[in-house]
Write a protein that holds these residues in place. Structure first.
Motif, short mmCIF file in Angstrom:
data_model
loop_
_atom_site.label_atom_id
_atom_site.label_comp_id
_atom_site.label_asym_id
_atom_site.label_seq_id
_atom_site.Cartn_x
_atom_site.Cartn_y
_atom_site.Cartn_z
N ARG A 60 0.87 -1.17 0.00
CA ARG A 60 0.00 0.00 0.00
C ARG A 60 0.91 1.22 0.00
NH1 ARG A 60 -5.12 -0.54 1.57
NH2 ARG A 60 -5.12 1.33 2.86
N VAL A 61 0.66 2.14 -0.95
CA VAL A 61 1.58 3.26 -1.18
C VAL A 61 0.85 4.60 -1.02
CG1 VAL A 61 3.16 4.34 -2.83
CG2 VAL A 61 2.89 1.84 -2.81
N TYR A 62 1.48 5.47 -0.24
CA TYR A 62 0.99 6.84 -0.09
C TYR A 62 1.97 7.77 -0.79
CZ TYR A 62 0.55 11.44 2.16
OH TYR A 62 0.45 12.79 2.38
N PHE A 63 1.47 8.59 -1.71
CA PHE A 63 2.29 9.57 -2.42
C PHE A 63 1.93 10.97 -1.94
CE2 PHE A 63 3.47 12.50 -5.73
CZ PHE A 63 4.66 12.00 -6.23
N GLU A 64 2.95 11.74 -1.56
CA GLU A 64 2.73 13.10 -1.07
C GLU A 64 3.37 14.11 -2.01
OE1 GLU A 64 2.58 13.98 3.25
OE2 GLU A 64 4.30 15.30 2.79
N GLU A 65 2.52 14.98 -2.56
CA GLU A 65 2.96 15.98 -3.52
C GLU A 65 3.42 17.27 -2.85
OE1 GLU A 65 0.50 18.44 -6.82
OE2 GLU A 65 0.39 16.26 -7.03
N TRP A 66 2.94 17.52 -1.64
CA TRP A 66 3.32 18.73 -0.88
C TRP A 66 3.08 18.46 0.59
CZ3 TRP A 66 6.45 22.32 -2.25
CH2 TRP A 66 6.51 23.55 -1.57
N ASP A 67 3.78 19.23 1.43
CA ASP A 67 3.72 18.94 2.87
C ASP A 67 2.90 19.93 3.68
OD1 ASP A 67 5.67 20.90 2.31
OD2 ASP A 67 6.82 20.43 4.11
N PRO A 72 0.02 22.74 2.85
CA PRO A 72 -0.75 21.64 3.43
C PRO A 72 -0.38 20.31 2.77
CG PRO A 72 -2.06 22.75 1.78
CD PRO A 72 -0.79 23.55 1.91
N ILE A 73 -0.81 19.23 3.39
CA ILE A 73 -0.56 17.91 2.84
C ILE A 73 -1.42 17.75 1.58
CG2 ILE A 73 -0.81 15.43 3.22
CD1 ILE A 73 -0.28 15.95 6.18
N ILE A 74 -0.76 17.42 0.46
CA ILE A 74 -1.45 17.20 -0.81
C ILE A 74 -1.08 15.81 -1.32
CG2 ILE A 74 -1.83 18.00 -3.17
CD1 ILE A 74 -1.09 20.79 -2.26
N ARG A 108 -6.10 21.58 -4.92
CA ARG A 108 -6.92 21.90 -3.75
C ARG A 108 -7.93 20.80 -3.43
NH1 ARG A 108 -8.74 25.90 -7.50
NH2 ARG A 108 -10.82 25.48 -8.35
N GLY A 109 -8.26 19.98 -4.41
CA GLY A 109 -9.16 18.85 -4.18
C GLY A 109 -8.47 17.66 -3.55
N ARG A 110 -7.15 17.74 -3.41
CA ARG A 110 -6.38 16.62 -2.84
C ARG A 110 -5.69 17.00 -1.53
NH1 ARG A 110 -2.49 16.30 -6.35
NH2 ARG A 110 -3.27 17.68 -8.00
N ILE A 111 -6.15 18.09 -0.92
CA ILE A 111 -5.58 18.52 0.35
C ILE A 111 -6.19 17.73 1.50
CG2 ILE A 111 -5.47 20.44 2.00
CD1 ILE A 111 -5.31 22.34 -0.37
N LEU A 112 -5.35 17.28 2.42
CA LEU A 112 -5.80 16.65 3.66
C LEU A 112 -5.73 17.67 4.79
CD1 LEU A 112 -3.94 13.19 3.50
CD2 LEU A 112 -6.26 13.73 2.73
N ALA A 113 -6.78 17.74 5.58
CA ALA A 113 -6.81 18.70 6.69
C ALA A 113 -5.74 18.38 7.73
CB ALA A 113 -8.19 18.70 7.34
N LEU A 156 5.97 7.69 -0.55
CA LEU A 156 6.76 8.34 -1.58
C LEU A 156 6.50 9.83 -1.51
CD1 LEU A 156 6.01 5.96 -4.62
CD2 LEU A 156 7.95 5.86 -3.04
N GLY A 157 7.57 10.61 -1.51
CA GLY A 157 7.43 12.05 -1.45
C GLY A 157 8.06 12.72 -2.64
N SER A 158 7.36 13.70 -3.20
CA SER A 158 7.90 14.53 -4.27
C SER A 158 7.34 15.92 -4.07
CB SER A 158 7.52 13.97 -5.64
OG SER A 158 8.20 14.65 -6.67
N TRP A 159 8.06 16.72 -3.31
CA TRP A 159 7.60 18.06 -2.98
C TRP A 159 8.10 19.01 -4.07
CZ3 TRP A 159 9.36 18.04 2.87
CH2 TRP A 159 8.53 17.15 3.58
N CYS A 160 7.20 19.49 -4.85
CA CYS A 160 7.55 20.29 -6.03
C CYS A 160 8.40 21.50 -5.65
CB CYS A 160 6.28 20.75 -6.75
SG CYS A 160 6.60 21.66 -8.26
#
Length: 264
Positions: free
Chosen positions: A140-147, A149-151, A180-185, A199-203
């Protein structure tokens, strides 16, 4: 013949045109372009993601500017007001990337070559998918595009995770086209979905796994417990172009395969 003087406002048209042997048509590129390296060395840098040097672009006398999505709507509008023809693509999936390559090839009069290139990329995807079928387990993989807010990851990233043999933990959010539709509170949903790999890839900045691991409650996540936090460089995965389907996918697949073969 198609357009002869093209300004590429993002990286993916640049990489695609180089792959099609049409680099001579490019007269200006995005300042964020790193692929291919010779483009960054040889071509004037005239734009960013949300801004551009409009006067510098006009001085290049382009007959086409190519950009991506709502992010570049203001740039597109400014160029259109000055009489520049603009193509803004809006593809968000693996199939969309392949179709984008075909359409761009047709636009510059290289339809057959673009079809062949897209077919080669599809064969590469199929080869990775075939390897994934043989994996003993799927993480199971979680990909984070930004930290902040968490995206979470966009659609083509989620699809590449699945092709590589992983299970994207936020498939419903990946279908949201805008960030903005993929932001976690907060991080609670990630804890609840218990990814095996993060997996992290912070633009635009380096992924910091130690900061992710230190978030409240995240020590209970299997990926954090087992040290499975990995960076995928932004140019490899966050551009909806050839890089994501090649080096980006390979980077994900290597991580997934290493995890699967280490499990008892």
């Amino acid at each position: 013949m198609g357009p002869r003087r093209i300004v590429c406002l993002t990286e993916e048209p640049t990489e695609t045109l180089y792959a099609l042997g049409q680099s001579a048509r490019i007269v200006g590129i995005s300042g964020f372009t790193v692929r291919p390296p010779q483009a960054r060395r040889d071509k004037p840098k005239v734009s960013a993601f949300t801004s551009a040097k409009v006067e510098a672009i006009l001085a290049l006398e382009p007959d086409l500017a190519i950009g991506f999505s709502d992010i570049q709507a203001d740039i597109a509008a400014a160029l259109i007001r000055h009489g520049v023809e603009v193509w803004i693509s809006n593809h968000r999936s693996v199939a969309g990337i392949l179709d984008y390559i075909r359409r761009l090839g047709a636009l510059v009069g290289e339809a057959a070559q673009a079809l062949d290139y897209a077919d080669r990329l599809q064969r590469g995807l199929d080869a990775v998918a075939a390897q994934a079928v043989a994996l003993p387990q799927r993480p199971r993989v979680y990909f984070e595009e930004w930290d902040t807010p968490i995206i979470t990851g966009i659609q083509w990233v989620a699809e590449l995770i699945e092709i590589a043999g992983g299970i994207d933990v936020f498939p419903e959010l990946s279908r949201q086209p805008l960030a903005r539709g993929r932001i976690l509170a907060d991080g609670a949903p990630v804890i609840a979905r218990a990814p095996d790999i993060i997996l992290g890839s912070w633009c635009g900045k380096r992924f910091r796994p130690e900061r992710v691991a230190a978030r409240p409650g995240w020590q209970a996540i299997p990926a954090v417990r087992d040290g499975q936090l990995h960076e995928i460089k932004s140019p490899l995965i966050l551009q909806p172009g050839p890089a994501a389907l090649t080096d980006g996918l390979r980077a994900i697949a290597e991580i997934v395969q290493a995890w699967a073969h280490r499990r008892p």
